[in-house]
Structure formats: structure tokens, C-alpha cells
Design an enzyme around this catalytic site. Structure first.
Site, PDB file in Angstrom:
ATOM      1  N   GLN A  76     -15.157  -5.875  19.954  1.00  0.00           N
ATOM      2  CA  GLN A  76     -15.987  -5.167  18.959  1.00  0.00           C
ATOM      3  C   GLN A  76     -15.084  -4.493  17.923  1.00  0.00           C
ATOM      4  O   GLN A  76     -15.369  -3.391  17.457  1.00  0.00           O
ATOM      5  CB  GLN A  76     -16.888  -4.128  19.645  1.00  0.00           C
ATOM      6  N   SER A  77     -14.006  -5.146  17.539  1.00  0.00           N
ATOM      7  CA  SER A  77     -12.992  -4.508  16.696  1.00  0.00           C
ATOM      8  C   SER A  77     -13.476  -4.181  15.283  1.00  0.00           C
ATOM      9  O   SER A  77     -13.870  -5.071  14.522  1.00  0.00           O
ATOM     10  CB  SER A  77     -11.772  -5.427  16.614  1.00  0.00           C
ATOM     11  N   ASN A  78     -13.392  -2.891  14.921  1.00  0.00           N
ATOM     12  CA  ASN A  78     -13.650  -2.479  13.537  1.00  0.00           C
ATOM     13  C   ASN A  78     -12.556  -2.995  12.620  1.00  0.00           C
ATOM     14  O   ASN A  78     -12.803  -3.338  11.466  1.00  0.00           O
ATOM     15  CB  ASN A  78     -13.682  -0.952  13.436  1.00  0.00           C
TER      16      ASN A  78
END
Ligand code: PLP
Length: 333
Positions: A76-78
Site C-alpha cells: 500500500q505504498s504512498n
């Protein structure tokens, strides 16, 4: 500090706001005056801190004639979302290598940032098991792309090298200029400490300018000693890149690891409480992985009298709210 010697793209138009948080301060018994630096409102699809670093990293890629960006992050990397966003804006291809740090956590159809990867037209996603050598995985991807005639450029996880950390040394200068303008004397700055570029850049900037403002880093995965060494090493590299002659004292790097819980990205009760508290007092959206755990640390330190009574404390809000939608169950149960 002189940032004009480095290639830089112009993604940020104005300083991000510094706002008081009176309702949250009152909810915590008014012991301290809380303020927030709204880096969640930075430009770039979905907002958040990586845009400051990417001004320098993407400029360096363009300087090196790249037409393709490769980067990595968690599922879920920003950082992956924002790297993809700016690559799209610059007309560059973007490939992602995602580390499944929590086994079974990657779901192709997941919402949150994962959905945005798809929406913004990521060129490829490779999912690798937790503990994989991410740089090696990205280098392998780069070799494959070169064989196809592309010119790839690798941005490390979180854009946390000395190039990317320039973005947060610059943010320290921006913040200090705003505080001087507002005539607001801040006694303490609280930041998240993940891949370390944000924390290291802030320490470099605040130290170089001799602001006397201590910086506390809230860990999101590692233990205190390990994280402090990572931040300190990157701070020294960033200071050297900026040509700062003064040594960064080791004791300027301070991390707290009590708010990590069972591990990176795993929800904790104190994170859930802090996210709800910010939402229901200031209508500010945090995220479950970074700003939520950082806020949990801030709230705990206020309650336990870590800050002097009446102190002005500035919380750096690094964004990440798109990830909330992938964690709704944690807030509803
Ligand atoms: C990446 C990230 C952080 C941590 O910043 P680092 O420079 O990696 O330490 C904090 N908050 C959010 C929302 C992030 O995406």
C-alpha cells in the site's frame, strides 16, 4: 543551505500551511499547544511527503536521460503512488516492485493506493516476498528494461537517499521561514521515521540553521537503535551533499519505537484512537501506517507530560490518507 546547485523539478507552488489544532489540544487537556504542518496537502495525486523528495529524484532521473522510473515499496505504498503520479506528469514510464512484508497482504483487487497504481496506468507491478533485497530486484528489472531499449532510473524505497532527503532539508528551511513570519516559537517537532529521508532531512535542516528545535522521530517498523543509526547515516550523507561543514551531533537523532506495535503496517489500538481523535477534533485525515502511528506517539507523549506545560509542539503531517480505505475494518470493529 543552498539548494540551487541540484537539479530540481518544481512540483510545490506554495509553502504547505502551518495550522493550530485548538480542538485537539483541548481534547488532550490543554497541556500543550499543538500545531500541524500540512504536508498531506502537497500536490501530487493523493498528497503526501514523497513529493518533496521527488522534486530532486525525478530531476536527477531526467538529467540522466531516463525515460522509465523503477521504484519499490510495500503493497500500500504512498511512495509508489506518488512516484507513479509524477512519472505520469513527466511522461515517463513507471514500474513498481512491491514487497509483501505481511504475508498474504497483496491483493490485486485491493483498494487504497493499490487501486490508484492501476488507475494511473502503472507499466508493471512485481510482487516479491518480505525480506527480499529490493535494490537487487529493481536492478534486475532495470536490466530487463535496458534489453528492451529503455533507459531506466532507479529511485530507492521512499526516495530516501541523500538526493531525496534534500527535499526535507528544504522543508526545514520553509518551515522556519513560516514560523518566523508567524512569530510562532515552536519548542518541539514530531515527525514520522520510516525509510528515514523525512526525519534525516529535517534534522539536517534544523541543525544547520541552528534553530534549537528538537526533532523527534516516531518509528513505524524498526527498533530505536537500528532506526537511529539509519537516520544518522543518511543525515550525514545529506549534510555532506549540501556542503554543510558543521558535524551533525549524533544526539540530534532521536527515535521512539513504542508505537510500532506488532510490526510495520499492522494496526494498533493507539493508532486507531489517534486517527479517530484527529478526524473528530480537527477533521484531519491521517493514515494507518505512518501518520496514525506518529500521532499515537504524539498523543502519548502529551498525556505523559513529555513536553513542558504550555509548550508549542509542531506535528509534521506526511499524508497517506488514501491507505485508510484499505483498512476500514480496523476502524469499524
Ligand atoms: C513514506 C511515508 C512516511 C515516512 O517518511 P520516510 O521519509 O519514509 O521516513 C510518512 N508518512 C507517509 C504517509 C509516508 O507515505
Amino acid at each position: 543551505m543552498n539548494f540551487t546547485r541540484f537539479p530540481r523539478r518544481k512540483y510545490i507552488q506554495t509553502p504547505t500551511p502551518i495550522e493550530p489544532m485548538p480542538a485537539l489540544s483541548r481534547a488532550l487537556d490543554g497541556k500543550v499547544n499543538l500545531f500541524v504542518k500540512r504536508d498531506d496537502l502537497l500536490p501530487g495525486a493523493g498528497g503526501g511527503n514523497k513529493t518533496r523528495k521527488l522534486e530532486f529524484c525525478i530531476a536527477d532521473a531526467l538529467e540522466n536521460d531516463a525515460n522509465t522510473i523503477i521504484t519499490c515499496g510495500a503493497v500500500q505504498s504512498n511512495h509508489c503512488r506518488l512516484t507513479l503520479a509524477w512519472a505520469v506528469k513527466e511522461g515517463l514510464d513507471c514500474h513498481l516492485v512491491l514487497e509483501e512484508r505481511v504475508k498474504g497482504s497483496y491483493k490485486k483487487e485491493a483498494s487504497g493506493n493499490n487501486f490508484l497504481f492501476e488507475l494511473m496506468g502503472v507499466k508493471s507491478i512485481e510482487v516479491v516476498p518480505g525480506g527480499t533485497d529490493m535494490m537487487a530486484a529493481m536492478e534486475k528489472k532495470a536490466e530487463d528494461l535496458k534489453a528492451e531499449g529503455r533507459h531506466p532510473y532507479i529511485i530507492p524505497g521512499g526516495a530516501s537517499n541523500a538526493i531525496g532527503a534534500l527535499g526535507y532539508a528544504s522543508c526545514a528551511a520553509e518551515t522556519m521561514a513560516q514560523l518566523n513570519d508567524m512569530h510562532l516559537d515552536i519548542h518541539h517537532l514530531v515527525v514520522p521515521s520510516g525509510s528515514a529521508g523525512t526525519h534525516a532531512g529535517m534534522v539536517v535542516g534544523m541543525t544547520a540553521m541552528e534553530t534549537g528545535i528538537p526533532v523527534s522521530g516516531m518509528n513505524v517498523s524498526r527498533e530505536k537503535r537500528v532506526q537511529e543509526e539509519i537516520v544518522y547515516k543518511l543525515a550525514k550523507e545529506t549534510a555532506a551533499k549540501l556542503g554543510i561543514e558543521k558535524e551533525i551531533p549524533r544526539d540530534r537523532v532521536v527515535c521512539f519505537d513504542q508505537y510500532v506495535g506488532p510490526g510495520y503496517s499492522i494496526p494498533t489500538d493507539s493508532m486507531v484512537e489517534a486517527v479517530k481523535l484527529f478526524a473528530q477534533t480537527e477533521a484531519i485525515l491521517l493514515d494507518p501506517v505512518y501518520s496514525g502511528k506518529t500521532a499515537a506517539g504524539l498523543v502519548d507523549l502529551v498525556r505523559n507530560g513529555y513536553f513542558a506545560s504550555g509548550a508549542n509542539v509542531l506535528f509534521l503531517h506526511t499524508g497517506g490518507s488514501p491507505a485508510l480505505y484499505a483498512y476500514m475494518d480496523s476502524f469499524r470493529k
